[in-house]
Design an enzyme around this catalytic site. Sequence first.
Site, PDB file in Angstrom:
ATOM      1  N   GLY A  10     -11.677 -29.074  -0.280  1.00 52.59           N
ATOM      2  CA  GLY A  10     -11.991 -28.887  -1.691  1.00 52.59           C
ATOM      3  C   GLY A  10     -11.492 -27.553  -2.211  1.00 52.59           C
ATOM      4  O   GLY A  10     -11.764 -26.506  -1.620  1.00 52.59           O
ATOM      5  N   ALA A  11     -10.775 -27.580  -3.336  1.00 52.69           N
ATOM      6  CA  ALA A  11     -10.226 -26.369  -3.941  1.00 52.69           C
ATOM      7  C   ALA A  11     -10.895 -26.090  -5.277  1.00 52.69           C
ATOM      8  O   ALA A  11     -10.247 -25.763  -6.274  1.00 52.69           O
ATOM      9  CB  ALA A  11      -8.709 -26.491  -4.110  1.00 52.69           C
ATOM     10  N   TYR A  13     -14.384 -23.992  -7.109  1.00 51.11           N
ATOM     11  CA  TYR A  13     -14.789 -22.585  -7.133  1.00 51.11           C
ATOM     12  C   TYR A  13     -15.126 -22.080  -5.726  1.00 51.11           C
ATOM     13  O   TYR A  13     -14.646 -21.026  -5.292  1.00 51.11           O
ATOM     14  CB  TYR A  13     -16.008 -22.403  -8.036  1.00 51.11           C
ATOM     15  CG  TYR A  13     -15.743 -22.708  -9.493  1.00 51.11           C
ATOM     16  CD1 TYR A  13     -15.027 -21.817 -10.283  1.00 51.11           C
ATOM     17  CD2 TYR A  13     -16.218 -23.878 -10.079  1.00 51.11           C
ATOM     18  CE1 TYR A  13     -14.790 -22.087 -11.626  1.00 51.11           C
ATOM     19  CE2 TYR A  13     -15.986 -24.153 -11.422  1.00 51.11           C
ATOM     20  CZ  TYR A  13     -15.268 -23.254 -12.191  1.00 51.11           C
ATOM     21  OH  TYR A  13     -15.030 -23.526 -13.510  1.00 51.11           O
ATOM     22  N   ALA A  14     -15.966 -22.815  -5.005  1.00 52.20           N
ATOM     23  CA  ALA A  14     -16.419 -22.372  -3.688  1.00 52.20           C
ATOM     24  C   ALA A  14     -15.280 -22.355  -2.681  1.00 52.20           C
ATOM     25  O   ALA A  14     -15.105 -21.390  -1.930  1.00 52.20           O
ATOM     26  CB  ALA A  14     -17.550 -23.275  -3.197  1.00 52.20           C
ATOM     27  N   VAL A  79      -9.810 -36.659   1.274  1.00 49.25           N
ATOM     28  CA  VAL A  79     -10.620 -36.653   2.490  1.00 49.25           C
ATOM     29  C   VAL A  79     -11.501 -37.901   2.485  1.00 49.25           C
ATOM     30  O   VAL A  79     -12.132 -38.229   1.476  1.00 49.25           O
ATOM     31  CB  VAL A  79     -11.504 -35.392   2.557  1.00 49.25           C
ATOM     32  CG1 VAL A  79     -12.467 -35.464   3.742  1.00 49.25           C
ATOM     33  CG2 VAL A  79     -10.643 -34.149   2.646  1.00 49.25           C
ATOM     34  N   GLU A 167     -23.174 -28.493 -24.279  1.00 53.62           N
ATOM     35  CA  GLU A 167     -21.893 -27.830 -24.539  1.00 53.62           C
ATOM     36  C   GLU A 167     -20.892 -28.809 -25.143  1.00 53.62           C
ATOM     37  O   GLU A 167     -20.092 -28.436 -26.006  1.00 53.62           O
ATOM     38  CB  GLU A 167     -21.350 -27.214 -23.250  1.00 53.62           C
ATOM     39  CG  GLU A 167     -22.175 -26.032 -22.763  1.00 53.62           C
ATOM     40  CD  GLU A 167     -21.453 -25.141 -21.785  1.00 53.62           C
ATOM     41  OE1 GLU A 167     -21.546 -23.907 -21.918  1.00 53.62           O
ATOM     42  OE2 GLU A 167     -20.784 -25.691 -20.884  1.00 53.62           O
ATOM     43  N   ASP A 299     -21.036 -27.985  -4.590  1.00 53.11           N
ATOM     44  CA  ASP A 299     -21.780 -29.132  -5.115  1.00 53.11           C
ATOM     45  C   ASP A 299     -22.404 -30.015  -4.041  1.00 53.11           C
ATOM     46  O   ASP A 299     -23.273 -30.827  -4.346  1.00 53.11           O
ATOM     47  CB  ASP A 299     -20.859 -29.992  -5.989  1.00 53.11           C
ATOM     48  CG  ASP A 299     -20.365 -29.257  -7.221  1.00 53.11           C
ATOM     49  OD1 ASP A 299     -21.190 -28.635  -7.901  1.00 53.11           O
ATOM     50  OD2 ASP A 299     -19.154 -29.294  -7.493  1.00 53.11           O
ATOM     51  N   ALA A 316     -21.011 -22.745 -11.210  1.00 55.37           N
ATOM     52  CA  ALA A 316     -19.810 -22.064 -10.725  1.00 55.37           C
ATOM     53  C   ALA A 316     -20.158 -20.692 -10.162  1.00 55.37           C
ATOM     54  O   ALA A 316     -19.622 -20.266  -9.133  1.00 55.37           O
ATOM     55  CB  ALA A 316     -18.800 -21.921 -11.862  1.00 55.37           C
ATOM     56  N   LYS A 377     -19.607 -15.660 -22.821  1.00 56.53           N
ATOM     57  CA  LYS A 377     -19.213 -16.881 -22.120  1.00 56.53           C
ATOM     58  C   LYS A 377     -17.734 -16.813 -21.724  1.00 56.53           C
ATOM     59  O   LYS A 377     -17.363 -17.154 -20.591  1.00 56.53           O
ATOM     60  CB  LYS A 377     -19.458 -18.097 -23.021  1.00 56.53           C
ATOM     61  CG  LYS A 377     -18.989 -19.430 -22.453  1.00 56.53           C
ATOM     62  CD  LYS A 377     -19.952 -19.982 -21.446  1.00 56.53           C
ATOM     63  CE  LYS A 377     -19.560 -21.392 -21.022  1.00 56.53           C
ATOM     64  NZ  LYS A 377     -20.511 -21.967 -20.067  1.00 56.53           N
TER      65      LYS A 377
END
Length: 404
Positions: A10-11, A13-14, A79, A167, A299, A316, A377
């Site tokens: 996974g690319a 934020y984490a 994956v 939002e 997540d 995030a 923000k």
Amino acid sequence: MAKTKIGILGAGYAGLLALKVLQSKAKDVEITLIDRNSYHNEATDYHEVAAGSVNADKITYQISDVVKPGITNFIQATVTKIDKEAKTVEIEGHEPMTFDYLIVALGFRSETFGIKGATEFALPMDDVESSEAVYKHFIAKLEDYRTSKNPDNLKVLIAGAGFTGMELIGAMAENKAKYAKIAGVTPDDIELTCIDAAPSLLPMFPSDLADYAVKRLAKRGAKVFTSRGINEVKDGVVVAKNMETNEIIEFSAGTIIWTTGVSGSDVIANSGIEARRNRVMVTSQLKDPENDKVYIIGDVAAVMDAESGRPYPTTAQIALVMGHVAAMNIIADMNGQEGEDFKYVSQGTVCSLGNTDAIGVLGNGTKVKGYVASALKKIIMNKSLWETGGVKEMLAKGRFDLYH
């Protein structure tokens, strides 16, 4: 001496923050990064793409821009399964990847909670593509209105008034004049509605800020209803129950958008990993409870907040901290040292209500709203770009329109 093999799935934020730390600090490692896309996307900005406020390329950048080829091999693929015991990862169209350490940072998917018709008749916002699909769907409805005069084509129903829903309706309310021009109507003819089963909105904010948000949205012709539990979604209709009176209410809309909540990637369930809604309750050091060489973050991870007694939300800001801690703990373990526990101190939370309006609470508890909050923000968004992509991506994709 063989290099230590580290896999990152996974690319987001984490995953990218972990990659950044490992590429700069780890010695004698061979990193394999896997993501189904060729690009990283700023998931916090999906609502702007869905509303047509920005183009998709504004919230994405190529993963290859942040990969160091001599250290990291990037594989664009899906994956399918993780075998923790065999230390392998199955990848669609590729040979299995082997690892010494694994960081599982797979993303989320929309959660329908088993509500009938939600999958068939509501539009999710899981990624850039689905966010673009929301916008294209609504624009097609507006264009069709010119000939069909179907009033439902002018209506949007957002299911879920959490962060994403609020939002999104804020961004769409700001674009009502643009939508009206496409349909050949007045802005007042565009109907934007958001419903949620909860008795109150945005519980992470003080009630006066939540009230401000509702009033500001109402001023722009957007309606938000609480205590409206969704029973069923049909083609163009959402059947809801007033949780206070038990009255059944039907909302008709040509565009129904699903933002009620998310769960982790299905790869977790497909791999037989114990989890709830595909979120694994990890150790204090972000390790899989059954395998201390596997780190689960973002997540797909659930980390208990001792103060609230509940898992931290999937934001995030938290994912970035997780990525850093997981990477540093792998480096510590490689060096025979003890890792660190995950600790999170909020720097503040901001919910946008459009380009120049927002509500927020700073890390010290200070409340902000309106233009000041909206500028904050954008600064937070730029900081996220800098942390994952560096100065180049921040300058190319950052939001510097702080004054309008």
